[in-house]
Scaffold this active site. Sequence first.
Site, short mmCIF file in Angstrom:
data_model
loop_
_atom_site.label_atom_id
_atom_site.label_comp_id
_atom_site.label_asym_id
_atom_site.label_seq_id
_atom_site.Cartn_x
_atom_site.Cartn_y
_atom_site.Cartn_z
N ASP A 43 0.81 -1.23 0.00
CA ASP A 43 0.00 0.00 0.00
C ASP A 43 0.84 1.27 0.00
OD1 ASP A 43 -2.22 -1.66 0.10
OD2 ASP A 43 -2.29 -1.63 2.29
N LYS A 46 1.86 2.20 -5.04
CA LYS A 46 2.41 1.66 -6.30
C LYS A 46 1.48 1.94 -7.48
CE LYS A 46 2.48 -2.39 -4.35
NZ LYS A 46 2.11 -2.03 -2.97
N LYS A 74 -0.66 4.38 -8.04
CA LYS A 74 -0.54 5.76 -8.53
C LYS A 74 0.75 5.93 -9.33
CE LYS A 74 0.81 10.29 -7.71
NZ LYS A 74 0.68 11.59 -7.14
N GLY A 89 -4.49 -4.26 -3.85
CA GLY A 89 -5.50 -3.26 -4.17
C GLY A 89 -4.73 -2.01 -4.56
N HIS A 90 -4.72 -1.68 -5.83
CA HIS A 90 -3.90 -0.57 -6.34
C HIS A 90 -4.81 0.57 -6.80
CE1 HIS A 90 -0.30 -3.47 -7.23
NE2 HIS A 90 -0.67 -3.46 -5.97
N THR A 91 -4.66 1.71 -6.16
CA THR A 91 -5.55 2.84 -6.45
C THR A 91 -4.95 3.73 -7.52
OG1 THR A 91 -6.08 2.78 -4.10
CG2 THR A 91 -6.90 4.68 -5.34
N THR A 119 -6.02 -11.45 3.58
CA THR A 119 -7.11 -10.73 2.93
C THR A 119 -8.32 -11.65 2.73
OG1 THR A 119 -6.19 -11.28 0.80
CG2 THR A 119 -5.56 -9.15 1.73
N GLN A 122 2.02 -6.03 -3.25
CA GLN A 122 2.46 -6.19 -1.85
C GLN A 122 3.75 -5.38 -1.62
OE1 GLN A 122 1.39 -9.48 -3.52
NE2 GLN A 122 -0.53 -8.61 -2.86
N THR A 129 -9.72 -4.79 1.48
CA THR A 129 -10.62 -5.29 2.53
C THR A 129 -11.29 -4.18 3.33
OG1 THR A 129 -8.76 -5.37 4.06
CG2 THR A 129 -9.24 -7.39 2.86
N ARG A 151 -10.06 -2.69 5.77
CA ARG A 151 -9.61 -2.71 7.17
C ARG A 151 -8.77 -1.47 7.47
NH1 ARG A 151 -6.47 -8.32 7.47
NH2 ARG A 151 -5.94 -7.69 5.36
N PRO A 152 -8.87 -0.95 8.73
CA PRO A 152 -7.99 0.17 9.08
C PRO A 152 -6.54 -0.28 9.03
CG PRO A 152 -9.26 -0.59 11.00
CD PRO A 152 -9.76 -1.36 9.82
N ARG A 153 -5.67 0.54 8.46
CA ARG A 153 -4.25 0.19 8.42
C ARG A 153 -3.58 0.65 9.71
NH1 ARG A 153 -3.82 2.66 2.42
NH2 ARG A 153 -4.54 0.87 1.24
N ASP A 183 2.53 14.65 1.73
CA ASP A 183 1.54 15.63 2.16
C ASP A 183 0.80 15.22 3.43
OD1 ASP A 183 0.65 13.69 0.02
OD2 ASP A 183 -1.31 14.31 0.77
P1 GDP Z 1 -0.74 0.36 -3.54
O1 GDP Z 1 -1.33 -0.92 -3.06
O2 GDP Z 1 0.73 0.43 -3.27
O3 GDP Z 1 -1.07 0.66 -4.96
O4 GDP Z 1 -1.40 1.50 -2.64
P2 GDP Z 1 -2.98 1.65 -2.29
O5 GDP Z 1 -3.69 2.09 -3.50
O6 GDP Z 1 -3.47 0.43 -1.60
O7 GDP Z 1 -2.91 2.77 -1.19
C1 GDP Z 1 -2.31 4.00 -1.44
C2 GDP Z 1 -3.33 5.10 -1.14
O8 GDP Z 1 -2.63 6.33 -1.12
C3 GDP Z 1 -4.39 5.27 -2.20
O9 GDP Z 1 -5.57 5.67 -1.57
C4 GDP Z 1 -3.84 6.39 -3.09
O10 GDP Z 1 -4.89 7.10 -3.75
C5 GDP Z 1 -3.17 7.23 -2.08
N1 GDP Z 1 -2.00 7.99 -2.51
C6 GDP Z 1 -0.99 7.64 -3.34
N2 GDP Z 1 -0.04 8.60 -3.36
C7 GDP Z 1 -0.44 9.56 -2.53
C8 GDP Z 1 0.11 10.81 -2.09
O11 GDP Z 1 1.22 11.19 -2.46
N3 GDP Z 1 -0.62 11.53 -1.20
C9 GDP Z 1 -1.83 11.14 -0.74
N4 GDP Z 1 -2.45 11.92 0.12
N5 GDP Z 1 -2.38 9.97 -1.11
C10 GDP Z 1 -1.70 9.19 -1.99
P1 IMO Z 2 -0.85 -4.16 -2.28
O1 IMO Z 2 -0.39 -4.70 -3.61
C1 IMO Z 2 -1.02 -4.57 2.05
C2 IMO Z 2 -1.11 -8.64 3.65
C3 IMO Z 2 -2.39 -9.04 4.35
C4 IMO Z 2 -1.83 -9.98 5.41
C5 IMO Z 2 -0.73 -10.71 4.66
C6 IMO Z 2 -1.14 -12.07 4.09
O2 IMO Z 2 -2.15 -3.46 -2.34
O3 IMO Z 2 0.24 -3.39 -1.63
P2 IMO Z 2 -2.66 -12.72 2.00
O4 IMO Z 2 -4.11 -12.44 1.71
O5 IMO Z 2 -1.72 -12.20 0.99
O6 IMO Z 2 -2.40 -14.16 2.33
O7 IMO Z 2 -2.37 -11.92 3.39
O8 IMO Z 2 -0.35 -9.85 3.59
N1 IMO Z 2 -1.28 -8.14 2.26
C7 IMO Z 2 -1.21 -6.85 1.93
N2 IMO Z 2 -1.07 -5.75 2.71
N3 IMO Z 2 -1.08 -4.46 0.69
C8 IMO Z 2 -1.19 -5.54 -0.09
O9 IMO Z 2 -1.14 -5.48 -1.43
C9 IMO Z 2 -1.30 -6.82 0.53
N4 IMO Z 2 -1.45 -8.08 0.06
C10 IMO Z 2 -1.40 -8.87 1.14
O10 IMO Z 2 -3.03 -7.93 4.92
O11 IMO Z 2 -1.23 -9.24 6.44
MG MG Z 3 -2.88 -1.60 -1.86
#
Ligand code: GDP
Ligand code: IMO
Ligand code: MG
Length: 428
Positions: free
Chosen positions: A13, A16, A18, A40-42, A128, A223, A300, A302-304, A332
């Site tokens: 999270d 990646k 973005k 979960g990639h936003t 997850t 991940q 999911t 869930r709170p991080r 930021d």
């Molecule tokens: P990923 O799994 O690595 O692709 O990351 P996620 O999408 O799960 O979580 C990253 C979160 O941070 C998303 O809600 C993005 O929209 C947000 N995000 C990414 N870069 C930035 C940033 O520079 N600033 C802020 N405020 N949010 C960001």
């Molecule tokens: P992205 O690509 C954050 C974590 C789960 C759990 C552990 C094992 O969005 O960064 P799994 O379902 O893989 O067997 O769960 O790994 N986990 C992640 N945490 N971002 C992810 O992916 C994750 N993918 C798995 O929360 O702790």
């Molecule tokens: Mg993610």
Amino acid sequence: MPAYAIIGGQWGDEGKGKIVDYLSASADLVVRFSGGNNAGHTVINTQGEFKFHLIPCGVFWPQVTCVIGNGVVVDPDVFLEEIQLLEAEGIDTSRVKLSDKAHLVMPYHTVLDQLEEKARGTESIGTTGKGIGPAYVDKVARSGIRVYHLLDQKGLREKLESTIAKKNEVITKLYQAPALDAEEIIAKCEDWSSKISKFIQPAEMIVRQSLSDGKKVVLEGAQGALLDIDHGTYPYVTSSSPSIGGACTGLGLPPAAIQNVIGVFKAYSTRVGSGPLPTEMDESTATKLREIAGEYGATTGRPRRCGWFDGVAAKYSATVNGFTSLVLTRLDVLDGFPSIKICTGYKLNNKIIDYFPSSAEELAQCDVVYEELPGWTDPTASARNMKQLPEEAVRYITRLQDIVGVPIDLISTGPEREEVISIRKIIR
Ligand code: GDP
Ligand code: IMO
Ligand code: MG
């Protein structure tokens, strides 16, 4: 042309999605190589906000071919939902290719993931629940179902009849849960086959050919390195190799094809699920940060868990991956914090240690040595160049770079595509 790997440097999270969307402007191919829909990639761009679990985030650029490689485990329902979503947006999905060698996440994997987690009780990993672990277990046990099996329904029926019978033994006898209906699963596979076959390709050949044709290939990690099955905080990890090694095995790429390894790091730390997070903040600071930043799981909800930047873990991650560049995201989010801590060392039994512990138990016992830097009041949010940053923010960035020992080439200052400071061009 070498491949550019974008790797999560922490516990996932990091942003990646973005960064891949932003960097794909000049890419020809964007490729997933590991994990599944646990990711979960936003992406937030002119077309809206999207959360992808399987489809590579370069899909919004019309010149990009998107590949899901052999190292990924694919839940066809999720794949098809994402295809549908893209088609509803008017995006051409003929550019999406699915490796015939990738393994399928089957309905029994999801059921087993949830039953196994429940059975772990207080020792639960916090997966997850998407069936990822059990799908990789079957892959390694050589009893998995690969994407190409969908193209031979007769052979698949035979394979599934025996596999489901065995899985039902475990589900009913070990976990006392209701048996799965084999015919229902076989019918699902027939449906998947008719909808998915047009995407199936020997996708790794496309990647290798593109590289020899001089095309630019972005490898989209899922991940993060600290969730790596070998190098992460085992057993609180995922079941694949999100580190750079996984890009080679997950695509059949020779290591020399990957010249640039880009580590994506948040300006602080988060973790979702169980396991040590040495720099975890006290609950009131974590709650403040979580609310400002919306730190809730993209898969999911869930709170991080939130912590300060962990320099020891980051350095370890840089060593395992050989990062050539860093990307710092979510700077930021720290706007307005009166002071900011950075972990510069661990202490075990009152002695400073100079390594990242191999065992999660040992890591959990470590005390953290912090350095405290002044925060900043002027915003970094939406800044597009270094001159717009307050002096204290520049000091913070410089310090992180010194600790990790790798140049920060890109800084993200907001969730939207253009909210970045480009210090050195990453994809040339
Ligand atoms: P990923 O799994 O690595 O692709 O990351 P996620 O999408 O799960 O979580 C990253 C979160 O941070 C998303 O809600 C993005 O929209 C947000 N995000 C990414 N870069 C930035 C940033 O520079 N600033 C802020 N405020 N949010 C960001
Ligand atoms: P992205 O690509 C954050 C974590 C789960 C759990 C552990 C094992 O969005 O960064 P799994 O379902 O893989 O067997 O769960 O790994 N986990 C992640 N945490 N971002 C992810 O992916 C994750 N993918 C798995 O929360 O702790
Ligand atoms: Mg993610």
